[in-house]
Every structure is written in C-alpha cells, then in structure tokens.
Design a protein around this motif. Sequence first.
Motif, PDB file in Angstrom:
ATOM      1  N   GLN A   1       0.814  -1.220   0.000  1.00  0.00           N
ATOM      2  CA  GLN A   1       0.000   0.000   0.000  1.00  0.00           C
ATOM      3  C   GLN A   1       0.848   1.272   0.000  1.00  0.00           C
ATOM      4  O   GLN A   1       0.309   2.368   0.173  1.00  0.00           O
ATOM      5  CB  GLN A   1      -0.931   0.009   1.216  1.00  0.00           C
TER       6      GLN A   1
ATOM      7  N   GLU B   1      -5.137   2.776  -0.655  1.00  0.00           N
ATOM      8  CA  GLU B   1      -6.073   1.835  -1.291  1.00  0.00           C
ATOM      9  C   GLU B   1      -5.720   1.651  -2.764  1.00  0.00           C
ATOM     10  O   GLU B   1      -5.753   0.533  -3.283  1.00  0.00           O
ATOM     11  CB  GLU B   1      -7.506   2.355  -1.148  1.00  0.00           C
TER      12      GLU B   1
ATOM     13  N   LYS C   1      -2.570  -0.633  -3.060  1.00  0.00           N
ATOM     14  CA  LYS C   1      -2.785  -2.054  -2.775  1.00  0.00           C
ATOM     15  C   LYS C   1      -3.551  -2.756  -3.885  1.00  0.00           C
ATOM     16  O   LYS C   1      -3.448  -3.968  -4.074  1.00  0.00           O
ATOM     17  CB  LYS C   1      -3.529  -2.195  -1.448  1.00  0.00           C
ATOM     18  N   ASN C   2      -4.321  -1.974  -4.656  1.00  0.00           N
ATOM     19  CA  ASN C   2      -5.149  -2.548  -5.721  1.00  0.00           C
ATOM     20  C   ASN C   2      -4.731  -2.064  -7.108  1.00  0.00           C
ATOM     21  O   ASN C   2      -5.532  -2.070  -8.038  1.00  0.00           O
ATOM     22  CB  ASN C   2      -6.614  -2.180  -5.466  1.00  0.00           C
TER      23      ASN C   2
ATOM     24  N   TYR D   1      -8.316   1.582 -10.022  1.00  0.00           N
ATOM     25  CA  TYR D   1      -7.051   2.056  -9.469  1.00  0.00           C
ATOM     26  C   TYR D   1      -5.950   2.079 -10.520  1.00  0.00           C
ATOM     27  O   TYR D   1      -5.107   2.975 -10.549  1.00  0.00           O
ATOM     28  CB  TYR D   1      -6.656   1.182  -8.283  1.00  0.00           C
TER      29      TYR D   1
END
Length: 623
Positions: A343, A393, A396-397, A403
């Motif tokens: 992250q 967020e 992490k994605n 994203y």
Amino acid sequence: MRKISLLAFAVLLASCGATKTLITADKAPVLATLDLKNVVDDKVSVTVDPGSFTTDEVLFYIPKTVPYGTYSTDNYGQYIEGFKAFDYDGKELSFSKTDDNTWQISNGKNLDKVTYFVNDTYDTEGEVKGKVFSPSGTNINAGKTFMLNLHGFVGYFNMLKEVPYQLSIIRPADLIASTSLTPKKLETSVANVDVFTANRYFDVIDNPILYAKPNTETFEINGITVSLSVYSPTGIYSALSLKDRMEKMMGAQKTFLGDINGTKIYNILLYLSTMEADDASGFGALEHHTSTVVVLPEAMPKERLEQAMVDVVSHEFFHIVTPLSVHSKEVQYFDFNNPKMSQHLWMYEGTTEYFANLFQIQQGLIDEAEFYQRMMDKVNNAKSYDDAMSFTEMSKNILVEPYKKNYANVYEKGALINMVLDIQLRELSNGEKGVLWLMKELTKKYGNNTPFEDDKLIDEIVSMTYPEIRGFFDTYVIGSTPINYNDYLSKVGLKADLVEQETGYFLNGEDPFIDVDQGDESIVFVRKGIKLNSFFKDLGAVGGDIIKSINDEPVTLESIRPIIGKSFGWSPDTDIKMTVKRGDEEIELEGKVGSPTLKVETIAADKNASAEAIKLREVWMKG
C-alpha cells in the motif's frame, strides 16, 4: 539451427562439469542457456535445466508481472513459443499450458529440461493492446543488439525461486554484455559464451543485460563504480559524449544522500530507439538494485537527451533507497504470478520522484524557478486523476481498475504528498528534519533483506516523528481528502502564479497534446479539454481536430512516431502544413512551427512572506 543451439548447450555443460543425477532440485543450481548467436525467425532459443525432481507434477512459470517499476500485469508468457519438456533420454514429456504464463509438466521425476523460443516485445509494441513498457520489455535484433530484461526470457519452477541460477549466454563475437550480474570463473571457458551466477531467481530478473558493440564508460562516485553503456543505432551518441553530465548528476545525488550506501556498483543501460514501427516507443526507465534500463529516442538533440537522462536516471538511482532498501514483505517475497501489492506507492515512487527533483535544486543543478515549475506541473497533472482516491487503497489494488488507470498519479500527487510531508516535518522540527532524514532513519532500521510489515509502517513513522503526522497520513494518504497545496506553500513563503513555459511541439514533457482513437489507430486527433501550446494555437488547430496529414504525409499511430522524433530537431522557422478534419470539413493549416510555449500556473515567492517562512523555505530547498 535449433540442433546447433542444443549441441552448443551440451558442449557448455560438459565444460562446466555439470551433474545432477545424485542431487535434488532444491539444492542443484538451475542452469539456463540463451542462444543469441543462432537467432531463428527473430526468436531466441532458451533452455532451462533444473536438478532432478521428486514429484510427478512440475509447474514452470514465466512472470506475469515484476515486483516494482511498472506495477502492471504484462503476461510475459505470451511471448513464449514452441515450449517443450524433455526427459533424460531426450524424449518429450507431455504438458499442458494452464494460462499465459504457466506450463504444467507431467512425470516430473523424469524431467531433464525445458526448451522454448522467445519473441521480443519491442517488435509488437504498436500492435499489442496493453503493451509492455519498453524499459521492462525485450529486444532481439540479431547481430546488432539484445535488450535482455531477463523476466521475459528466463522462467522458474515451482518451489525453486530461492535456488541459485547459472546463466549461460551464447553470443555473437562482436557483442559484449553490460550488466551487474556476477560473471563466473570457469576452469575451461567456451569461446563467445558468457556465464553468470545469481543467488536466486529474483537476482536473475533484477539484473538486466544489454548486448551491443562496445560503447561503455566507467567512473567513480564516492565509492560507487558507475558504468554507462549505450546502444545508439546510427552511432550518433557514445557513452563518452554523455559521461560528463551523468557523472556530475550522480555525484550530486550521492552528496544529497550522504551516508546512505545502497550499492557499490551501478550500471546504466541506455537503449536509443529509432522510433520505427518495430522499435521501442515507450520512453523512460526501470529501476533495479544495481542498475537501470533507460529507453529514449535517438532523434533527441543532445541537450534534451542529457536532461531526460538526468530526470529519469536520477529517479531510478534514488530507488536504491526505496523500495530497493526500505520495503514491505510484499516486495521482499514477491509472487511473480500471483502478486500481492504493497500500500506504499506514495513512498516507493512518490518519495523517489520527489527526491529526483529536490536534489537538483539542493545541489545547484536547477534554479528555484525551475523547481517551482516542476512542482506546479505536478499539481496540474494530478488534476487529471481521481484526487479523492485513497493513495494506500489505490496502491494495494493498483493492478485492477479503477485504481490501475490512476497509477501514473504516483509520479504526480505521490511526489506532492512527499513535498507537503517534507514541509510539515521541517516546520515541526524547526527545519532540522525532513523526508530525507526520515528515509535515512528507515534505511538504518531496515535494508535490502529486512522488510517491514505493510500495515505498520505509518504507525512507525508517526512514532519516529510527531503526533501531527498521524493526522497528515489519515487525511491525505489513507484518507480521500484532496490536499490544498497553497496551505503548505504559504508556510514557506510561496504562492501560485501564471507564467509561460517552453514545451515540445506534440508533447509537454510526458503529456501529449495529441491522442489516438482506441478503436481505430489510423485516427490521431488533437486532445480536447486541455490547454494547447502556441504551436497548435498559432496554426489554428483546436481540440477534437483529426490530423489527416503533416507536410503531405498521412498521419496514423505508426507514422506519427517518426514525425514526433523529427520534431525534436525542428527550428522555429521550419515550415509546416497540417491537414485536419473538423466535423465534416477538411481544413489546411499552414505556418512556421515556432518555439512552442504554454501558459501555466506556477509557484513563485510571495513578496509578503514573513522572515520565518523565508527561513523555512531556505532550509527546505537547500538542505
């Protein structure tokens, strides 16, 4: 041709005294051989030979993605052809391909080796949707040059990522290797075969190799041996011609970093592209622990090429701090085919990009006006992304939408997060501590082989600094609140203002004024909803115009690349004729190309700033 390759491989193994009948795969080194001499249909033959297995089912992988730098799913297995598995008698074993990057081999106890052919990615960059970024891609140009980002050539077996590798490369006699890989000393050498060793699979893909005719310069920077190797297709650029600027720049970087010592060697592998349809078209660089791959157009004038090198190489070199030194377990134990992302892209890419600009003002390579403009450009560029998206967020994605499409913001808002954090740390510490201090402290605690817990880093940073920093991270990094940059700039006596800045004809840095229709690559158009530079404005072009031709040459995605390349050499009095389609009407636009500029918002000193703010600004920018 393939038989010659296998024969050479057999001779090489004999010369190295390789045996494996009495050892198991978890102890034997994996032997990988690449044949760059006998290229077949623009493909390189690869053989990967592990120790003997004790299980019936064996999985072989080519990476789906790599641990850092691109943060994208590239599926390097799609460039593999003619995969075969052999037993000890030379008979083929059955296998199945379970996805783009995985081969399941039956009767693994009898597996001797696998062989396959590799296509390069540069050839297909104009054809493949979701193409591989050139600095992380591969190039096969028989007899001339090879760019070996080894994750595109060498695979790994399940449970054997931590086993040592021995890499043998059969090469043309007049091409030499530039790499940070360790050469192996052999009792009996084989002519024109390079042998390298690596402690584990990660170390294989962490050390790219450029094969080209000799064009390398080496220099020392405060205990670091730096090598600059250049492939220039026309020979216009030599490593010697670029050495002085690189030496000055990297000397300044090391002075900026002070006692941070991430490596004793560093290799810069510069590949200059012709910008033809079958050559690299993604420009920039990719970091590694002790090297970087840089891809830029050969058509760039020397001054612009050198500045591009300063900007991209400085960014990549600072990666020796993070994520190459300071990183989470997700990076340390990266799963190449089922990746779990960290992250903390705000740090891995944001801190690095911020340092790549901050060191230049601190070390006198750029002036204050240039530094301010660079930061303001990032403020403006960040507006084209989702400013209300949590950065942790997103990080992490990052491999999935929505994203993924915001990834490039790590270089824009990511750097700005660090700028704001730097100013706040300076304010709270009366100028004594900043982001560089923070990274030095984290480097002391961690290092190349000691990862941190991903969800505990911010708590640790707060405990190392001030309680107010918790609010900063909760609000702007973990949270979704957009940053009011003026609130922080005012702390150092700065404010926003409007100025004119120089641009390229078709590009403003990495931001294009034109785009291509995703459904039809023959349609190139002037972008809507952005400020156009004086080049397009003076010609009379407007957003949405479809560019049909330039100087009577039809414009498509394929043809615009060399036109952009040529534009780097245009002088202001160069004539241009552009035919555009506006609605149902075709319009002829003619004139001189001029010297393109763009009115942009920038940062400037506030004449009403307090003495305290000016003092804080001085220590922030000058260290």
